[in-house]
Design an enzyme around this catalytic site. Structure first.
Site, short mmCIF file in Angstrom:
data_model
loop_
_atom_site.label_atom_id
_atom_site.label_comp_id
_atom_site.label_asym_id
_atom_site.label_seq_id
_atom_site.Cartn_x
_atom_site.Cartn_y
_atom_site.Cartn_z
N TYR A 183 17.80 1.84 7.39
CA TYR A 183 18.64 2.06 8.57
C TYR A 183 19.65 3.20 8.39
O TYR A 183 20.26 3.64 9.35
CB TYR A 183 19.41 0.77 8.94
CG TYR A 183 18.52 -0.34 9.47
CD1 TYR A 183 17.17 -0.14 9.67
CD2 TYR A 183 19.04 -1.58 9.77
CE1 TYR A 183 16.35 -1.14 10.15
CE2 TYR A 183 18.23 -2.61 10.25
CZ TYR A 183 16.88 -2.37 10.44
OH TYR A 183 16.08 -3.38 10.92
N LYS A 233 9.31 -4.92 -1.78
CA LYS A 233 7.91 -4.56 -1.52
C LYS A 233 7.50 -3.62 -2.67
O LYS A 233 7.08 -2.47 -2.47
CB LYS A 233 7.80 -3.89 -0.14
CG LYS A 233 6.40 -3.63 0.34
CD LYS A 233 5.61 -4.89 0.64
CE LYS A 233 4.18 -4.54 1.05
NZ LYS A 233 3.28 -5.71 1.08
N ASP A 238 6.35 -9.65 2.51
CA ASP A 238 5.35 -10.27 3.40
C ASP A 238 5.10 -11.72 2.99
O ASP A 238 4.98 -12.61 3.84
CB ASP A 238 4.04 -9.46 3.44
CG ASP A 238 3.64 -8.86 2.11
OD1 ASP A 238 4.43 -8.96 1.14
OD2 ASP A 238 2.54 -8.31 2.01
N ASP A 240 17.12 -8.02 7.86
CA ASP A 240 17.27 -8.10 9.31
C ASP A 240 16.13 -8.94 9.89
O ASP A 240 16.33 -9.87 10.69
CB ASP A 240 17.23 -6.67 9.88
CG ASP A 240 17.71 -6.61 11.31
OD1 ASP A 240 18.20 -7.62 11.83
OD2 ASP A 240 17.59 -5.54 11.93
N ASP A 260 16.09 -13.22 11.25
CA ASP A 260 15.72 -13.67 12.59
C ASP A 260 14.63 -14.74 12.49
O ASP A 260 14.64 -15.73 13.24
CB ASP A 260 15.20 -12.50 13.44
CG ASP A 260 16.32 -11.83 14.23
OD1 ASP A 260 17.48 -11.91 13.78
OD2 ASP A 260 16.05 -11.24 15.28
#
Ligand code: NAD
Length: 354
Positions: free
Chosen positions: A141, A186, A219, A243, A247
């Site tokens: 970001y 990752k 993942d 982020d 959620d």
């Protein structure tokens, strides 16, 4: 104690839920003999409308001069034009960066009374109590980016000190909980993730050898959060991964309206906000769930003001009113008649008042 809490309510349901947070903090102040001031300032879309900027200078100055910031949410269809030079969300990103708030703490707790409100089976949800620590001022970001109509890119950059400071926050939190830490990356694909994993491994073995540590690919983590959420204690991860995962984790708790957050830096000053957005679909209907904001106020009392007893009193009050069966529409199940935003705030404030 005396404290100044900057109130940046923002757009959509932001002002509706923040008003209930203030109500509960005032109830805390009365019961425990504190004096809290709540100066307000513009941020996000409403600030763009008045000043042309999502974070006016006086708003940022107020944040700097306060002990803590209580934030609602920013954005909405009115400011969604993709070609616009200024966007409401920039206001929040600028405050986080400007105040050096690099660690975002997002607790995900499934209240026993709300297991039926989630779309997942109750047996999967029982005992879920996770703290996600999301890195907040680096990564994808904040990396260099190039806009374009044919080709565009974003970059994910991390440095050793940026990784160390946020992993330390997570590791200290894990020491005060069940002593389990999952670091999510990752590393099979991304160079920044391989650095993340190396630095995390070194730091934890050097300074936190009492913790049980696992490294999980993002993942796989998305899958485990649905399959075996109760096995997680503290999760630490990069900005965008955090982020998205938070959620997803919010759905374990039944509603976005239940999840608080705290953004912290090196000092005591922090920013406290519900993890949800401005919910334009329900703004102005007086049905938004204020509990995420009220629980964010509990985090404010704990982390910025050092008032642990008062923080616990607010959290206990929320649990008590849920046990009484009080529900806003987002967490009501069949046969329960929902109450309004204001009624929920009143109920928690009364419970805190004793
Ligand atoms: P959202 O979180 O606003 O809403 C998602 C869904 O959850 C909606 O159906 C909404 O009604 C529901 N919901 C959210 N909060 C609730 C609450 N307290 N009580 C009951 N139901 C609630 O996400 P979105 O729809 O993707 O985004 C709407 C706007 O908010 C966008 O402009 C987005 O950019 C902005 N946004 C802001 C922030 C922030 O300020 N931190 C965060 C996320 C989204």
């Amino acid at each position: 104690m005396k404290a100044t809490i900057a109130v940046l309510a923002g757009d959509g349901i932001g002002p509706e839920v923040v008003a209930e947070g203030i109500k509960v903090l005032q109830s805390v102040a009365t019961r425990y003999g504190h004096s809290f001031a709540f100066p307000q300032a513009l941020v996000g879309g409403c600030a763009i409308d008045v000043t042309g900027k999502p974070l006016p200078t006086e708003t940022f100055s107020l944040c700097q001069a306060s002990d803590a910031v209580l934030f609602g949410a920013v954005g909405g269809p009115k400011w969604d034009d993709p070609s616009a030079k200024v966007r409401p969300e920039q206001g929040l990103l600028e405050i986080r960066k400007g105040l050096g708030l690099f660690a975002n703490l997002r607790p995900v707790r499934v209240y026993p009374q709300l297991v039926e409100a989630s779309t997942l089976r109750p047996e999967v949800l029982r005992g879920v109590d996770i703290l996600v620590v999301r890195e907040l001022t680096g990564g994808l970001y904040f990396g260099e980016r190039q806009e374009g109509t044919e080709r565009a890119y974003d970059t994910m950059v991390y440095t050793r000190p940026e990784i160390e400071r946020v992993v330390r926050v997570a590791a200290r939190a894990a020491q005060g909980r069940r002593k389990k830490l999952a670091s999510v990356d990752k590393a099979n694909i991304l160079a920044s993730s391989r650095l993340w994993r190396r630095v995390t491994t070194e730091l934890l073995s050097r300074e936190f050898s009492d913790l049980q540590v696992e490294h999980v690919l993002v993942d796989a983590c998305a899958m485990y959060l649905i399959r075996r959420p109760a096995t997680f204690d503290v999760i630490v991860t990069e900005n965008m991964f955090g982020d998205i995962l938070t959620d997803e984790a919010a759905m374990l708790a039944g509603s976005m309206g239940m999840l608080p957050s705290a953004s912290l830096g090196e000092g005591r000053r922090g920013l406290y906000e519900p993890i949800h957005g401005t919910a334009p679909d329900i703004a102005g209907k007086h049905i938004a769930n204020p509990l995420a904001t009220i629980l964010s106020c509990a985090m404010l009392l704990r982390h910025s003001l050092g008032l642990e007893v008062e923080a616990k009193a607010v959290e206990d009050a929320v649990a008590a009113i849920l046990a009484e069966g009080k529900r806003t529409v987002d967490i009501a199940t069949k046969g329960e008649s929902p109450i309004s935003t204001v009624q929920m705030g009143d109920a928690v404030a009364r419970q805190v008042a004793g």
